[in-house]
Design an enzyme around this catalytic site. Structure first.
Site, PDB file in Angstrom:
ATOM      1  N   GLY A   1      82.991   4.937  61.054  1.00 55.95           N
ATOM      2  CA  GLY A   1      82.000   6.128  60.782  1.00 55.95           C
ATOM      3  C   GLY A   1      82.199   6.590  59.378  1.00 55.95           C
TER       4      GLY A   1
ATOM      5  N   CYS B   1      87.855   0.329  62.103  1.00 59.56           N
ATOM      6  CA  CYS B   1      87.951   1.369  61.129  1.00 59.56           C
ATOM      7  C   CYS B   1      88.161   2.939  61.177  1.00 59.56           C
ATOM      8  CB  CYS B   1      86.553   1.138  59.962  1.00 59.56           C
ATOM      9  SG  CYS B   1      86.618   1.683  58.774  1.00 59.56           S
ATOM     10  N   TYR B   2      86.979   3.704  61.243  1.00 57.84           N
ATOM     11  CA  TYR B   2      87.305   5.040  61.628  1.00 57.84           C
ATOM     12  C   TYR B   2      87.641   5.173  63.060  1.00 57.84           C
ATOM     13  CZ  TYR B   2      86.595  10.231  62.448  1.00 57.84           C
ATOM     14  OH  TYR B   2      86.913  11.408  62.765  1.00 57.84           O
TER      15      TYR B   2
ATOM     16  N   HIS C   1      85.655  -4.634  59.616  1.00 59.26           N
ATOM     17  CA  HIS C   1      84.611  -4.614  60.431  1.00 59.26           C
ATOM     18  C   HIS C   1      84.313  -5.889  60.898  1.00 59.26           C
ATOM     19  CE1 HIS C   1      82.892  -0.564  59.971  1.00 59.26           C
ATOM     20  NE2 HIS C   1      83.746  -0.526  58.685  1.00 59.26           N
TER      21      HIS C   1
ATOM     22  N   GLU D   1      82.516  -6.705  63.517  1.00 64.36           N
ATOM     23  CA  GLU D   1      81.244  -6.866  63.971  1.00 64.36           C
ATOM     24  C   GLU D   1      80.309  -7.249  62.985  1.00 64.36           C
ATOM     25  OE1 GLU D   1      82.892  -4.116  63.168  1.00 64.36           O
ATOM     26  OE2 GLU D   1      81.625  -2.581  62.872  1.00 64.36           O
TER      27      GLU D   1
ATOM     28  N   ASP E   1      58.118  -9.171  64.573  1.00 65.46           N
ATOM     29  CA  ASP E   1      58.598  -7.874  65.514  1.00 65.46           C
ATOM     30  C   ASP E   1      57.372  -7.605  66.256  1.00 65.46           C
ATOM     31  OD1 ASP E   1      60.659  -8.220  63.914  1.00 65.46           O
ATOM     32  OD2 ASP E   1      60.246  -6.480  62.884  1.00 65.46           O
TER      33      ASP E   1
ATOM     34  N   LYS F   1      66.815  -8.992  64.353  1.00 62.85           N
ATOM     35  CA  LYS F   1      65.951  -9.884  63.986  1.00 62.85           C
ATOM     36  C   LYS F   1      66.070 -11.115  64.782  1.00 62.85           C
ATOM     37  CE  LYS F   1      62.323 -10.179  61.598  1.00 62.85           C
ATOM     38  NZ  LYS F   1      61.182  -9.036  61.272  1.00 62.85           N
TER      39      LYS F   1
END
Ligand code: XMP
Length: 516
Positions: free
Chosen positions: A55, A82-83, A172, A174, A230, A372
């Site tokens: 964050g 992280c945060y 991170h 992720e 999309d 996506k």
């Protein structure tokens, strides 16, 4: 009930990637903003483990976000990113400090001790690449924790409390730019939390269809179709759920690629039996955009006009109760935090506009949680042809955000031609599928050149090509110099109005993929 992972969101731009990694690990997850989650909601949700996101805030500030203190006493595994790592340390009696050495982007960490998170990915004594984005760092560990990885700027790059099954990482895991990051999250979800992972895209499709049926009942839905991946996947999914209660509306704003409108109409009338309204509104859009050069103003004008035209067309067919949009998670996160959390606005994306309020319609956005490539996987599940699913993304505001400064039809036509040549060369070189997105940008700059012994004074165009897995971060595509030279030459030779071509070498961050 399926196994679940709870993600507590502190407003990171990439929180949804954590949910995506959980889906990839075959486990259902939900993101709850830190300011709405209580220990009761956590107990009700009954997760196998909790992940605390990154964050933008600093733990060192008064009133900065915290996780509910009681979650640390539930006996559940917790991973702080992280945060999330910093608040976990602070809340468990450690100390976080402002760092004089900020780290953004690629960094290398030293693996100093083994840890359950690292199995099958990282070994003690090696250096590993990670993606960092932090100003603060942990200064003192809470009791029971040990250091398992470090860097110069973050001596506590990864920490573990094995007994409590609490883990914290300063980087991170992720994002795709932490090469083994997904494995780390996988290890947390399977190894540490003990999830088996029985959740698939086929299950997601079925859930989505049922959710659409529940939401819509026997009412009518209209869907804005752009011809991109999309909105096409959204339309086919909704059609599968509710059949001809759906009508698609295609607004051609004159900012599409070469021959795109014809292709869209052709595809939908040939392949699918979905009722389609096609409206040509080029003059209207280009008229209103004349003289406008500020990026957000251009985006807002296009969003507003799109709403006007869409509303007119919708009224002509007797209106509808619901509006369907192919909004993806990255469209949402960069406009407003997905879960109502505190992330910052980067661009106001076109598809998250004000249409539903004005027309008093509710939204159907079945792709709102997906990235996506997940949408493509869902499209495959729906039997949509690969030629459509493999298309590069194209933004709602179209060429308008690829022509910095003011817009004219002449500029759009020049750009369309250059763009078609560029993509033709990419296809001929067999590179189209390796690239996430490739397009030309027409700059508001004229330069002097010489052609056939005569002086020219024409526009500069830039080629852009990036690789990405989700559009959130991106790398520049490393073309061979010969490809760039040949393509630039072809563009200057074949497109009147361009006499100079550059290649954009900026990754995201710090750039964005589009230029506006
Ligand atoms: P940026 O430029 O923000 O783009 O790095 C990330 C991805 O989003 C696409 N994009 C949009 N898509 N409506 C869309 O449907 C929009 O307003 C919009 N703006 C950017 C962009 O093409 C890239 O794939």
């Amino acid at each position: 009930m399926s196994e679940r992972i709870l993600i507590i969101d502190f407003g990171s731009q990439v929180t949804q990637l954590i949910a995506r990694r959980a889906r990839e690990a075959g486990v259902y997850s939900e993101i709850h903003p830190f300011n709405k989650v209580t220990v009761e909601t956590v107990k009700d949700f009954d997760p196998k483990g909790i992940i605390l996101s990154g964050g933008p805030a600093s733990v060192t500030e008064i009133d900065s976000p915290r996780a509910p203190q009681e979650i640390f006493d539930l006996g559940l595994p917790i991973l702080g990113i992280c945060y999330g790592q910093q608040t976990m340390c602070e809340q468990l009696g450690g100390k976080v400090e402002n760092s004089d050495h900020q780290e953004f982007g690629r960094a290398e960490i030293d693996i100093v001790e083994d840890c359950d998170l690292f199995h099958g990915a990282w070994n003690v004594g090696t250096q590993e690449v990670v993606w960092m984005s932090h100003g603060d760092k942990v200064g003192k560990l809470p009791e029971g924790f040990r250091i398992v990885a470090k860097t110069g700027g973050a001596p506590y790059a990864a920490i573990a409390n094995d007994e409590k099954r609490f883990y914290g990482v300063q980087f991170h895991p992720e994002v795709a730019h932490t090469p083994h990051g997904a494995q780390l999250i996988n290890n947390f979800i399977h190894g540490v939390c003990g999830c088996k992972g029985d959740w698939t895209m086929a299950a997601y499709k079925q859930q989505a269809i049922e959710a659409i049926r529940r939401q819509v009942g026997d009412k009518k839905v209209i869907c804005g179709l752009s011809g991109g991946v999309d909105s096409s996947v959204a339309a086919v999914l909704i059609h599968e759920a509710i059949g001809d209660q759906l009508t698609c509306i295609f607004v051609d704003h004159g900012l599409l690629r070469l021959n795109e409108a014809e292709q869209v109409v052709d595809l939908f009338s040939k392949h699918y039996n979905i009722p389609l309204v096609h409206r040509n509104a080029e003059d209207l859009f280009l008229g209103k955009l004349e003289g406008q050069s500020e990026p957000e103003t251009k985006r807002k004008i296009i969003g507003g006009l799109f709403i006007d035209v869409f509303e007119e067309e919708a009224n002509k067919i007797g209106g509808a109760d619901f509006l369907a949009q192919g909004t993806l998670y990255p469209d949402v996160i960069e406009s407003v935090s997905f879960t109502g959390g505190p992330s910052q606005t980067i661009k106001s994306h076109h598809n998250v506009g004000g249409l539903p309020e004005r027309m008093n319609m509710d939204l159907v956005e079945p792709l709102r949680e997906l990235f996506k490539d997940e949408v493509r996987a869902l499209g495959r599940e729906l039997g949509i042809p690969e030629s459509l699913l493999g298309r590069h993304p194209f933004p709602g505001p179209g060429l308008a955000i690829r022509i910095p400064g003011d817009l004219t039809k002449e500029k759009c036509d020049i750009l369309r031609k250059a763009d078609a040549i560029y993509l033709d060369e990419i296809r001929k070189a067999g590179l189209y599928d390796e690239i996430w997105q490739a397009f030309m940008v027409l700059l508001p700059v004229k330069t002097v050149g010489v052609m056939g012994d005569a002086r020219t004074y024409e526009y500069v165009a830039a080629m852009r090509a990036v690789t990405s897995t989700d559009g959130m971060t991106a790398d520049v595509y490393p073309f061979e110099p010969a490809f760039l030279t040949a393509t630039a030459t072809r563009i200057v030779n074949e497109v009147r109005g361009i006499n100079r071509v550059c290649y954009d070498y900026t990754s995201k961050p710090p750039g964005t993929i589009e230029w506006e």
